[in-house]
Structures are given as structure tokens and as C-alpha cells.
Motif scaffolding. Structure first.
Motif, PDB file in Angstrom:
ATOM      1  N   ASP A  46      -8.428   1.595  -0.158  1.00 20.06           N
ATOM      2  CA  ASP A  46      -7.137   1.541  -0.453  1.00 20.06           C
ATOM      3  C   ASP A  46      -6.168   1.863   0.864  1.00 20.06           C
ATOM      4  OD1 ASP A  46      -6.915   2.694  -2.790  1.00 20.06           O
ATOM      5  OD2 ASP A  46      -9.056   3.666  -2.641  1.00 20.06           O
ATOM      6  N   ILE A  47      -5.021   2.094   0.338  1.00 20.27           N
ATOM      7  CA  ILE A  47      -3.961   2.309   1.857  1.00 20.27           C
ATOM      8  C   ILE A  47      -2.660   3.101   1.762  1.00 20.27           C
ATOM      9  CG2 ILE A  47      -4.738   0.093   2.638  1.00 20.27           C
ATOM     10  CD1 ILE A  47      -1.847  -0.990   1.789  1.00 20.27           C
ATOM     11  N   SER A  48      -2.640   3.459   2.658  1.00 21.15           N
ATOM     12  CA  SER A  48      -1.425   4.390   2.705  1.00 21.15           C
ATOM     13  C   SER A  48       0.114   3.867   3.639  1.00 21.15           C
ATOM     14  CB  SER A  48      -1.399   6.165   2.771  1.00 21.15           C
ATOM     15  OG  SER A  48      -2.500   6.649   1.811  1.00 21.15           O
ATOM     16  N   CYS A  49       0.802   4.467   3.164  1.00 15.64           N
ATOM     17  CA  CYS A  49       2.013   3.153   3.613  1.00 15.64           C
ATOM     18  C   CYS A  49       3.498   4.748   3.583  1.00 15.64           C
ATOM     19  CB  CYS A  49       3.206   2.723   3.191  1.00 15.64           C
ATOM     20  SG  CYS A  49       1.892   0.807   2.196  1.00 15.64           S
ATOM     21  N   GLY A  50       4.033   5.057   5.156  1.00 12.40           N
ATOM     22  CA  GLY A  50       4.839   5.501   5.345  1.00 12.40           C
ATOM     23  C   GLY A  50       6.540   4.706   5.609  1.00 12.40           C
ATOM     24  N   VAL A  51       7.649   5.117   5.304  1.00 14.26           N
ATOM     25  CA  VAL A  51       8.704   4.481   5.271  1.00 14.26           C
ATOM     26  C   VAL A  51       9.974   5.194   5.503  1.00 14.26           C
ATOM     27  CG1 VAL A  51      10.371   3.133   4.058  1.00 14.26           C
ATOM     28  CG2 VAL A  51       7.975   2.577   3.151  1.00 14.26           C
TER      29      VAL A  51
END
Length: 113
Positions: A74-79
């Protein structure tokens, strides 16, 4: 569970998907460890969030492979949108905080962490 070869396979898969799904005007780089940064040229916060969603899908649609074993992850993104004159370190810190906030809201889809 997969050793260094497995970690390298995941990093390679992420980099490959990022490069295949970004424009030549965008910039991608590995920040360190398992973190990548993407700078989207001429994108506002809404467009960047939409791109983060599409990149996540592109990365996760094909598992990494180590030997004969598929590695699901899984991955997580911060924008974060750069503001005029904003310091690069402040922008990276804001994106990092956004990533951790997103990570804490998401339950892994694969159940493998």
C-alpha cells in the motif's frame, strides 16, 4: 518478509509507475527510504489531488515481484500546493504532514500493510 530484494522491487515498481504516468514537465525523485516526491508543473491543489489518486491506482494495479513471489503493498500520498515564495523545506514538511494524515485515515486495501 521479502528482504532487501523485495524492498528494491517495490521501489523499482513505484518509480516505474511514476515515470510512466507523469508528463515530461513534471519532476519525480526519491527523497529517501521509501519516499518519493513529485512536482507537478502548472497544477493547482485540486489537480494535484486528482493526480495523486490516479498515480496511486497506477502504482498499485501491478504488484512488485521478487523472484517468483508477488509483493502487494500500500502507499500513502501527501499533497501540498507551493505558495509564492514558499521555502522548499516548509513545502516538503507540509506534504509530509498531509501524507501522514492520509495514512492514518486509510486502512490498507490488501491487508498486508
Amino acid at each position: 518478509a521479502f528482504g532487501h530484494a523485495g524492498g528494491d522491487a517495490v521501489l523499482h515498481r513505484v518509480a516505474e509507475a511514476l515515470l510512466a504516468n507523469l508528463r515530461s514537465s513534471d519532476i519525480v525523485g526519491r527523497l529517501g527510504g521509501d519516499e518519493f516526491g513529485v512536482i507537478l508543473a502548472q497544477a493547482d491543489l485540486t489537480a494535484a489531488a486528482e493526480k495523486a489518486t490516479s498515480l496511486t491506482r497506477a502504482i498499485l494495479e501491478v504488484p512488485a515481484c521478487a523472484g517468483d513471489r508477488d509483493i502487494h503493498f500500500d502507499i500513502s500520498c501527501g499533497v501540498h500546493a507551493f505558495g509564492p515564495g514558499e521555502d522548499v523545506e516548509a513545502a516538503l514538511s507540509a506534504a509530509d504532514r498531509a501524507m501522514y494524515a492520509q495514512k492514518n485515515r486509510v486502512i490498507p486495501a490488501t491487508g498486508t500493510g
